[in-house]
Design a protein around this motif. Structure first.
Motif, PDB file in Angstrom:
ATOM      1  N   LEU A  25     -39.047  18.488  -0.585  1.00  0.00           N
ATOM      2  CA  LEU A  25     -37.827  17.769  -0.188  1.00  0.00           C
ATOM      3  C   LEU A  25     -38.118  16.485   0.592  1.00  0.00           C
ATOM      4  O   LEU A  25     -37.524  15.445   0.293  1.00  0.00           O
ATOM      5  CB  LEU A  25     -36.892  18.699   0.591  1.00  0.00           C
ATOM      6  CG  LEU A  25     -35.455  18.266   0.721  1.00  0.00           C
ATOM      7  CD1 LEU A  25     -34.844  17.989  -0.640  1.00  0.00           C
ATOM      8  CD2 LEU A  25     -34.641  19.313   1.440  1.00  0.00           C
ATOM      9  N   PRO A  26     -39.045  16.475   1.589  1.00  0.00           N
ATOM     10  CA  PRO A  26     -39.332  15.203   2.283  1.00  0.00           C
ATOM     11  C   PRO A  26     -39.904  14.129   1.347  1.00  0.00           C
ATOM     12  O   PRO A  26     -39.567  12.947   1.469  1.00  0.00           O
ATOM     13  CB  PRO A  26     -40.352  15.595   3.353  1.00  0.00           C
ATOM     14  CG  PRO A  26     -40.162  17.040   3.557  1.00  0.00           C
ATOM     15  CD  PRO A  26     -39.723  17.594   2.238  1.00  0.00           C
ATOM     16  N   ASP A  27     -40.740  14.529   0.395  1.00  0.00           N
ATOM     17  CA  ASP A  27     -41.296  13.562  -0.561  1.00  0.00           C
ATOM     18  C   ASP A  27     -40.213  12.979  -1.453  1.00  0.00           C
ATOM     19  O   ASP A  27     -40.205  11.778  -1.745  1.00  0.00           O
ATOM     20  CB  ASP A  27     -42.370  14.224  -1.425  1.00  0.00           C
ATOM     21  CG  ASP A  27     -43.596  14.637  -0.621  1.00  0.00           C
ATOM     22  OD1 ASP A  27     -43.835  14.001   0.426  1.00  0.00           O
ATOM     23  OD2 ASP A  27     -44.287  15.577  -1.058  1.00  0.00           O
ATOM     24  N   ILE A  32     -36.752   8.403  -2.860  1.00  0.00           N
ATOM     25  CA  ILE A  32     -35.400   7.866  -3.074  1.00  0.00           C
ATOM     26  C   ILE A  32     -35.158   6.682  -2.150  1.00  0.00           C
ATOM     27  O   ILE A  32     -34.610   5.654  -2.553  1.00  0.00           O
ATOM     28  CB  ILE A  32     -34.340   8.966  -2.875  1.00  0.00           C
ATOM     29  CG1 ILE A  32     -34.417   9.974  -4.021  1.00  0.00           C
ATOM     30  CG2 ILE A  32     -32.936   8.371  -2.784  1.00  0.00           C
ATOM     31  CD1 ILE A  32     -33.532  11.186  -3.825  1.00  0.00           C
ATOM     32  N   GLY A  33     -35.588   6.793  -0.897  1.00  0.00           N
ATOM     33  CA  GLY A  33     -35.436   5.684   0.054  1.00  0.00           C
ATOM     34  C   GLY A  33     -36.181   4.444  -0.388  1.00  0.00           C
ATOM     35  O   GLY A  33     -35.670   3.328  -0.303  1.00  0.00           O
ATOM     36  N   ARG A  34     -37.417   4.630  -0.871  1.00  0.00           N
ATOM     37  CA  ARG A  34     -38.201   3.482  -1.362  1.00  0.00           C
ATOM     38  C   ARG A  34     -37.535   2.828  -2.564  1.00  0.00           C
ATOM     39  O   ARG A  34     -37.489   1.603  -2.679  1.00  0.00           O
ATOM     40  CB  ARG A  34     -39.601   3.941  -1.753  1.00  0.00           C
ATOM     41  CG  ARG A  34     -40.489   4.233  -0.593  1.00  0.00           C
ATOM     42  CD  ARG A  34     -41.893   4.560  -1.060  1.00  0.00           C
ATOM     43  NE  ARG A  34     -42.657   5.137   0.016  1.00  0.00           N
ATOM     44  CZ  ARG A  34     -43.397   6.219  -0.101  1.00  0.00           C
ATOM     45  NH1 ARG A  34     -43.492   6.855  -1.249  1.00  0.00           N
ATOM     46  NH2 ARG A  34     -44.075   6.671   0.934  1.00  0.00           N
ATOM     47  N   ALA A  38     -36.191  -1.026  -2.756  1.00  0.00           N
ATOM     48  CA  ALA A  38     -36.655  -1.959  -3.790  1.00  0.00           C
ATOM     49  C   ALA A  38     -35.486  -2.491  -4.604  1.00  0.00           C
ATOM     50  O   ALA A  38     -35.438  -3.682  -4.942  1.00  0.00           O
ATOM     51  CB  ALA A  38     -37.661  -1.266  -4.699  1.00  0.00           C
ATOM     52  N   PHE A  39     -34.532  -1.623  -4.922  1.00  0.00           N
ATOM     53  CA  PHE A  39     -33.360  -2.061  -5.683  1.00  0.00           C
ATOM     54  C   PHE A  39     -32.551  -3.092  -4.909  1.00  0.00           C
ATOM     55  O   PHE A  39     -32.137  -4.115  -5.464  1.00  0.00           O
ATOM     56  CB  PHE A  39     -32.479  -0.857  -6.020  1.00  0.00           C
ATOM     57  CG  PHE A  39     -31.223  -1.215  -6.745  1.00  0.00           C
ATOM     58  CD1 PHE A  39     -31.260  -1.553  -8.081  1.00  0.00           C
ATOM     59  CD2 PHE A  39     -30.004  -1.240  -6.086  1.00  0.00           C
ATOM     60  CE1 PHE A  39     -30.103  -1.899  -8.757  1.00  0.00           C
ATOM     61  CE2 PHE A  39     -28.848  -1.577  -6.750  1.00  0.00           C
ATOM     62  CZ  PHE A  39     -28.896  -1.910  -8.089  1.00  0.00           C
ATOM     63  N   LYS A  40     -32.347  -2.856  -3.622  1.00  0.00           N
ATOM     64  CA  LYS A  40     -31.592  -3.815  -2.801  1.00  0.00           C
ATOM     65  C   LYS A  40     -32.316  -5.155  -2.717  1.00  0.00           C
ATOM     66  O   LYS A  40     -31.693  -6.217  -2.774  1.00  0.00           O
ATOM     67  CB  LYS A  40     -31.374  -3.252  -1.399  1.00  0.00           C
ATOM     68  CG  LYS A  40     -30.331  -2.170  -1.341  1.00  0.00           C
ATOM     69  CD  LYS A  40     -30.161  -1.659   0.079  1.00  0.00           C
ATOM     70  CE  LYS A  40     -29.184  -0.519   0.136  1.00  0.00           C
ATOM     71  NZ  LYS A  40     -29.026  -0.006   1.507  1.00  0.00           N
ATOM     72  N   ALA A  41     -33.646  -5.114  -2.603  1.00  0.00           N
ATOM     73  CA  ALA A  41     -34.421  -6.360  -2.529  1.00  0.00           C
ATOM     74  C   ALA A  41     -34.306  -7.144  -3.830  1.00  0.00           C
ATOM     75  O   ALA A  41     -34.133  -8.364  -3.814  1.00  0.00           O
ATOM     76  CB  ALA A  41     -35.880  -6.052  -2.217  1.00  0.00           C
TER      77      ALA A  41
END
Length: 86
Positions: A25-27, A32-34, A38-41
Motif C-alpha cells: 500500500l505505501p508503494d 500514484i503521488g509521483r 508528473a501529470f501536473k507538471a
C-alpha cells in the motif's frame, strides 16, 4: 458531486488494504503521488511555453518568392527536356 464522508473514506481505505496488503500500500500511494505530480507538471507546460505568432510575409515578398520558385521550375523543366532529347 458532494464531498466524501468519513464512512466512504474508511470503505475506500479498507478496499485498498484488501487489494494491495499492508506491505504494498505505501508503494502504491507513492507511485500514484509521483504520477500525479508528473501529470501536473506536464499539464502546466503548454501555458508557460506559448509559441510566438509568426509574421506573414508582405505581398511583395510573397510575389518575389513565387517568382523565384517559378524560375526554378522553368529551369528544371528545361534541363529535363534537354536530358530527354540529348
Amino acid at each position: 458531486m458532494e464531498n466524501l464522508g468519513v464512512g466512504e473514506l474508511l470503505a475506500i481505505g479498507l478496499v485498498l488494504f484488501m487489494l494491495f496488503g499492508s506491505k504494498k500500500l505505501p508503494d502504491v500511494a507513492r507511485s500514484i503521488g509521483r504520477s500525479l505530480r508528473a501529470f501536473k507538471a506536464e499539464a502546466a507546460k503548454p501555458d508557460a511555453e506559448e509559441p510566438e505568432p509568426v509574421e506573414a510575409p508582405s505581398p511583395e515578398e510573397q510575389a518575389r518568392l513565387l517568382e523565384e520558385r517559378a524560375a526554378r521550375l522553368r529551369a528544371e523543366a528545361a534541363r529535363a527536356r534537354r536530358d530527354d532529347t540529348g
